[in-house]
Design a protein around this motif. Structure first.
Motif, PDB file in Angstrom:
ATOM      1  N   ASN A  12       0.852  -1.201   0.000  1.00  0.00           N
ATOM      2  CA  ASN A  12       0.000   0.000   0.000  1.00  0.00           C
ATOM      3  C   ASN A  12       0.881   1.241   0.000  1.00  0.00           C
ATOM      4  OD1 ASN A  12      -2.637  -1.169   0.142  1.00  0.00           O
ATOM      5  ND2 ASN A  12      -2.176  -1.735   2.251  1.00  0.00           N
ATOM      6  N   PRO A  13       1.379   1.636  -1.173  1.00  0.00           N
ATOM      7  CA  PRO A  13       2.301   2.776  -1.192  1.00  0.00           C
ATOM      8  C   PRO A  13       1.682   4.080  -0.694  1.00  0.00           C
ATOM      9  CG  PRO A  13       1.718   2.080  -3.421  1.00  0.00           C
ATOM     10  CD  PRO A  13       1.140   1.076  -2.476  1.00  0.00           C
ATOM     11  N   ASP A  14       0.364   4.209  -0.810  1.00  0.00           N
ATOM     12  CA  ASP A  14      -0.307   5.411  -0.315  1.00  0.00           C
ATOM     13  C   ASP A  14      -0.745   5.272   1.136  1.00  0.00           C
ATOM     14  OD1 ASP A  14      -0.042   6.683  -2.780  1.00  0.00           O
ATOM     15  OD2 ASP A  14      -1.885   5.773  -3.533  1.00  0.00           O
ATOM     16  N   GLY A  15      -0.449   4.130   1.759  1.00  0.00           N
ATOM     17  CA  GLY A  15      -0.849   3.890   3.133  1.00  0.00           C
ATOM     18  C   GLY A  15      -2.276   3.370   3.225  1.00  0.00           C
ATOM     19  N   THR A  16      -2.704   3.116   4.433  1.00  0.00           N
ATOM     20  CA  THR A  16      -4.051   2.628   4.681  1.00  0.00           C
ATOM     21  C   THR A  16      -4.751   3.579   5.632  1.00  0.00           C
ATOM     22  OG1 THR A  16      -3.404   1.320   6.607  1.00  0.00           O
ATOM     23  CG2 THR A  16      -3.271   0.213   4.455  1.00  0.00           C
ATOM     24  N   VAL A  73      -4.932   7.080  10.451  1.00  0.00           N
ATOM     25  CA  VAL A  73      -5.507   7.384  11.769  1.00  0.00           C
ATOM     26  C   VAL A  73      -4.431   7.301  12.839  1.00  0.00           C
ATOM     27  CG1 VAL A  73      -7.086   6.515  13.544  1.00  0.00           C
ATOM     28  CG2 VAL A  73      -7.870   6.746  11.188  1.00  0.00           C
ATOM     29  N   ARG A  74      -3.630   6.249  12.817  1.00  0.00           N
ATOM     30  CA  ARG A  74      -2.564   6.093  13.815  1.00  0.00           C
ATOM     31  C   ARG A  74      -1.605   7.280  13.791  1.00  0.00           C
ATOM     32  NH1 ARG A  74       1.905   2.469  12.171  1.00  0.00           N
ATOM     33  NH2 ARG A  74       2.359   4.427  11.143  1.00  0.00           N
ATOM     34  N   ASP A  75      -1.201   7.685  12.603  1.00  0.00           N
ATOM     35  CA  ASP A  75      -0.246   8.792  12.491  1.00  0.00           C
ATOM     36  C   ASP A  75      -0.810  10.102  13.027  1.00  0.00           C
ATOM     37  OD1 ASP A  75       1.553   7.056  11.360  1.00  0.00           O
ATOM     38  OD2 ASP A  75       1.247   7.778   9.301  1.00  0.00           O
ATOM     39  N   ARG A  76      -2.087  10.318  12.850  1.00  0.00           N
ATOM     40  CA  ARG A  76      -2.677  11.574  13.279  1.00  0.00           C
ATOM     41  C   ARG A  76      -3.118  11.574  14.747  1.00  0.00           C
ATOM     42  NH1 ARG A  76      -2.144  10.975   8.399  1.00  0.00           N
ATOM     43  NH2 ARG A  76      -2.059  12.650   6.891  1.00  0.00           N
ATOM     44  N   LEU A  77      -3.463  10.414  15.269  1.00  0.00           N
ATOM     45  CA  LEU A  77      -3.931  10.341  16.656  1.00  0.00           C
ATOM     46  C   LEU A  77      -2.848   9.898  17.626  1.00  0.00           C
ATOM     47  CD1 LEU A  77      -7.496   8.808  16.247  1.00  0.00           C
ATOM     48  CD2 LEU A  77      -6.828  11.202  16.324  1.00  0.00           C
ATOM     49  N   ASP A  78      -1.690   9.543  17.117  1.00  0.00           N
ATOM     50  CA  ASP A  78      -0.609   9.065  17.973  1.00  0.00           C
ATOM     51  C   ASP A  78      -0.278  10.116  19.028  1.00  0.00           C
ATOM     52  OD1 ASP A  78       1.362   7.228  18.799  1.00  0.00           O
ATOM     53  OD2 ASP A  78       2.894   8.402  17.763  1.00  0.00           O
ATOM     54  N   GLY A  79      -0.356   9.731  20.260  1.00  0.00           N
ATOM     55  CA  GLY A  79      -0.056  10.631  21.364  1.00  0.00           C
ATOM     56  C   GLY A  79      -1.242  11.442  21.853  1.00  0.00           C
ATOM     57  N   LEU A  80      -2.367  11.374  21.146  1.00  0.00           N
ATOM     58  CA  LEU A  80      -3.548  12.126  21.577  1.00  0.00           C
ATOM     59  C   LEU A  80      -4.059  11.594  22.912  1.00  0.00           C
ATOM     60  CD1 LEU A  80      -5.692  14.283  20.953  1.00  0.00           C
ATOM     61  CD2 LEU A  80      -6.975  12.520  19.751  1.00  0.00           C
ATOM     62  N   LEU A 121      -6.206  -4.724  27.440  1.00  0.00           N
ATOM     63  CA  LEU A 121      -5.788  -3.951  26.275  1.00  0.00           C
ATOM     64  C   LEU A 121      -5.419  -2.547  26.707  1.00  0.00           C
ATOM     65  CD1 LEU A 121      -8.683  -4.925  23.831  1.00  0.00           C
ATOM     66  CD2 LEU A 121      -6.348  -5.802  23.809  1.00  0.00           C
ATOM     67  N   SER A 122      -4.553  -1.940  25.951  1.00  0.00           N
ATOM     68  CA  SER A 122      -4.197  -0.557  26.229  1.00  0.00           C
ATOM     69  C   SER A 122      -5.417   0.322  25.981  1.00  0.00           C
ATOM     70  CB  SER A 122      -3.056  -0.128  25.309  1.00  0.00           C
ATOM     71  OG  SER A 122      -2.977   1.277  25.225  1.00  0.00           O
ATOM     72  N   PRO A 123      -5.887   1.072  26.967  1.00  0.00           N
ATOM     73  CA  PRO A 123      -7.043   1.943  26.772  1.00  0.00           C
ATOM     74  C   PRO A 123      -6.829   2.958  25.650  1.00  0.00           C
ATOM     75  CG  PRO A 123      -6.491   1.803  29.099  1.00  0.00           C
ATOM     76  CD  PRO A 123      -5.401   1.122  28.344  1.00  0.00           C
ATOM     77  N   ALA A 124      -5.616   3.465  25.499  1.00  0.00           N
ATOM     78  CA  ALA A 124      -5.333   4.432  24.442  1.00  0.00           C
ATOM     79  C   ALA A 124      -5.453   3.778  23.068  1.00  0.00           C
ATOM     80  CB  ALA A 124      -3.952   5.028  24.638  1.00  0.00           C
ATOM     81  N   GLN A 125      -4.970   2.554  22.943  1.00  0.00           N
ATOM     82  CA  GLN A 125      -5.102   1.837  21.671  1.00  0.00           C
ATOM     83  C   GLN A 125      -6.559   1.527  21.386  1.00  0.00           C
ATOM     84  OE1 GLN A 125      -2.468  -1.501  22.285  1.00  0.00           O
ATOM     85  NE2 GLN A 125      -0.892  -0.569  21.013  1.00  0.00           N
ATOM     86  N   LEU A 126      -7.293   1.152  22.395  1.00  0.00           N
ATOM     87  CA  LEU A 126      -8.708   0.852  22.229  1.00  0.00           C
ATOM     88  C   LEU A 126      -9.475   2.088  21.758  1.00  0.00           C
ATOM     89  CD1 LEU A 126     -10.913  -1.251  22.443  1.00  0.00           C
ATOM     90  CD2 LEU A 126     -11.146  -0.675  24.855  1.00  0.00           C
ATOM     91  N   ALA A 127      -9.146   3.264  22.294  1.00  0.00           N
ATOM     92  CA  ALA A 127      -9.797   4.501  21.859  1.00  0.00           C
ATOM     93  C   ALA A 127      -9.498   4.771  20.387  1.00  0.00           C
ATOM     94  CB  ALA A 127      -9.332   5.670  22.727  1.00  0.00           C
ATOM     95  N   THR A 128      -8.271   4.542  19.976  1.00  0.00           N
ATOM     96  CA  THR A 128      -7.894   4.744  18.576  1.00  0.00           C
ATOM     97  C   THR A 128      -8.617   3.764  17.670  1.00  0.00           C
ATOM     98  OG1 THR A 128      -5.733   5.557  19.283  1.00  0.00           O
ATOM     99  CG2 THR A 128      -5.936   4.867  16.984  1.00  0.00           C
ATOM    100  N   LEU A 139     -11.178   4.438  14.445  1.00  0.00           N
ATOM    101  CA  LEU A 139     -11.014   3.761  13.160  1.00  0.00           C
ATOM    102  C   LEU A 139     -12.272   2.986  12.782  1.00  0.00           C
ATOM    103  CD1 LEU A 139      -9.142   3.095  10.819  1.00  0.00           C
ATOM    104  CD2 LEU A 139      -8.267   1.184  12.168  1.00  0.00           C
ATOM    105  N   GLN A 140     -12.856   2.304  13.731  1.00  0.00           N
ATOM    106  CA  GLN A 140     -14.087   1.548  13.505  1.00  0.00           C
ATOM    107  C   GLN A 140     -15.195   2.485  13.014  1.00  0.00           C
ATOM    108  OE1 GLN A 140     -15.547  -0.552  16.942  1.00  0.00           O
ATOM    109  NE2 GLN A 140     -17.367  -1.268  15.907  1.00  0.00           N
ATOM    110  N   PHE A 141     -15.314   3.636  13.624  1.00  0.00           N
ATOM    111  CA  PHE A 141     -16.321   4.612  13.226  1.00  0.00           C
ATOM    112  C   PHE A 141     -16.056   5.129  11.808  1.00  0.00           C
ATOM    113  CE2 PHE A 141     -17.502   9.088  12.803  1.00  0.00           C
ATOM    114  CZ  PHE A 141     -18.876   8.992  12.959  1.00  0.00           C
ATOM    115  N   LEU A 142     -14.805   5.494  11.529  1.00  0.00           N
ATOM    116  CA  LEU A 142     -14.463   6.045  10.216  1.00  0.00           C
ATOM    117  C   LEU A 142     -14.727   5.053   9.085  1.00  0.00           C
ATOM    118  CD1 LEU A 142     -11.130   7.943  10.932  1.00  0.00           C
ATOM    119  CD2 LEU A 142     -13.344   8.925  10.350  1.00  0.00           C
TER     120      LEU A 142
END
Length: 62
Positions: free
Chosen positions: A3-7, A12-19, A37-44, A48-51
């Motif tokens: 996926n040269p253009d990413g997925t 989502v990970r790149d933009r929400l990382d650290g939020l 599970l990591s609560p922060a990962q679960l929130a992310t 993603l599920q919503f998007l």
């Protein structure tokens, strides 16, 4: 690269990382024991599920 253009997930990970941090969710979990599970990962993942418009089952399978 497959996926040269990413997925959407990477975008989502790149933009929400650290939020969110696990410490932000400390009041949501009991003091004894540790969350599975990591609560922060679960929130992310929830964002993603919503998007992507995925059901809970579809998200778990993805």
């Amino acid at each position: 690269m497959s996926n040269p253009d990413g997925t959407t997930a990477v975008w989502v990970r790149d933009r929400l990382d650290g939020l969110w941090r696990d410490e932000d969710f400390v009041d949501w979990y009991p003091r004894d024991g540790r969350p599975g599970l990591s609560p922060a990962q679960l929130a992310t993942v929830c964002v993603l599920q919503f998007l992507l418009g995925l059901s809970d089952r579809q998200a778990a399978e993805a």
